[in-house]
Design an enzyme around this catalytic site. Structure first.
Site: not given
Length: 251
Positions: A158, A173
C-alpha cells in the site's frame, strides 16, 4: 553483410539517433569515396563481402583503389558508431543533470488534487508524516511523481518510497487503512532499487475493491524529510504527469 533490412527496420527506425548518425556517416564516407575516385569493378549487393569487387578487373592486383575501399568502409563504421555513442551519451548526461536539478513533484494518479489537510486521517492531515498533497483518484494507474530510485515497497504493497535524483524522499501512500487489506488491491510494478522516471507506471490500484472494503482510496504524496515542504501547489483536476508543486527547504 549485404542485407540491410534488419538493420534499418530492427534498429535504425526505432533509434532516431542511430539513424541520423548513420546518414551522416554515409554522407561523409560517400563524399570521401568520390574525392578519391573510388571504382567498383562489378555490380553486386553492398557489404563486406563486396570488397573483392574493388580489386582492379584487368590485372587482378590489389592497388590503392582497394585500400581506399577499405578506408571508406572503416570510416563509415567508426563514424556511425562514434556519432551514435557520443550523441546518446551527451543526451543521457543532459537528462541526468536535468533530473538532479528537478525539484518538482508531479501528479501520480488521475483525479482531483486536494490539500493534505483535507484528508480524513489526522496522521496525514496534520502533517505528522510530512508535507505534501493528496489525490482523489479516478484511475487505477499510479505513476512515479519524480525522477528517482525506489527506496521501499511495503510488504502490504500500500506504500512505496522513492528517493528523487535531487535528493528528496517521497512516500506514496495508497488509500487510508488499506494496510489491513494485505496487499490484495495492489499490483506493484517496481522493486526496491529500480530507477524510475516521472510518469513511469509503478503500481495498479484496484479502486473498486478498496471501496468495496469500505476504505478510502485517496492517494497521498508525502515529503518525509522534516525540513522539506511543498510550494506553489496546484489543486483541482489536473492530468497525470503535470506539476503539482515544488520542493523547498523550510527555514
Amino acid at each position: 553483410m549485404g542485407i540491410t533490412e534488419p538493420a534499418i527496420f530492427g534498429v535504425l527506425i526505432k533509434n532516431k539517433i542511430a539513424l541520423l548518425s548513420t546518414m551522416i556517416a554515409a554522407g561523409v564516407s560517400g563524399a570521401f569515396a568520390g574525392l578519391v575516385s573510388l571504382k567498383q569493378y562489378a555490380i553486386v549487393s553492398p557489404g563486406i563481402a563486396a570488397l573483392p569487387t574493388f580489386i582492379h578487373a584487368s590485372n587482378g592486383k590489389i592497388d590503392s583503389n582497394f585500400y581506399m575501399s577499405v578506408i571508406t568502409l572503416i570510416m563509415s563504421v567508426i563514424l556511425s558508431f562514434g556519432l551514435t555513442y557520443f550523441i546518446t551519451k551527451k543526451m543521457a548526461g543532459s537528462k541526468d543533470t536535468a533530473s538532479k536539478n528537478d525539484l518538482n513533484i508531479y501528479q501520480p494518479v488521475g483525479g482531483k488534487v486536494i490539500a493534505l489537510s483535507d484528508v480524513n486521517d489526522e496522521v496525514f492531515s496534520k502533517g505528522l508524516v510530512g508535507d505534501g498533497f493528496a489525490v482523489e483518484p479516478n484511475n487505477r494507474g499510479v505513476y512515479s511523481p519524480v525522477y528517482g530510485t525506489i527506496s521501499m515497497v511495503a510488504n502490504t504493497k500500500h506504500a512505496i518510497g522513492l528517493k528523487s535524483d535531487s535528493g528528496n524522499e517521497v512516500l506514496i501512500h495508497m488509500g487510508l487503512d488499506t494496510v489491513e487489506l494485505n496487499g490484495l488491491p495492489f499490483d506493484v510494478k517496481v522493486k526496491e532499487g529500480d530507477h524510475v522516471k516521472k510518469g513511469d507506471l509503478i503500481a495498479d490500484m484496484n479502486i473498486d475493491m478498496i471501496k468495496k472494503e469500505k476504505k478510502d482510496p485517496v492517494v497521498m504524496v508525502i515529503l518525509t524529510q522534516p525540513d522539506k515542504q511543498l510550494d506553489n501547489e496546484t489543486f483541482g483536476d489536473i492530468k497525470v504527469g503535470d506539476m503539482v508543486g515544488q520542493v523547498v527547504t523550510a527555514n
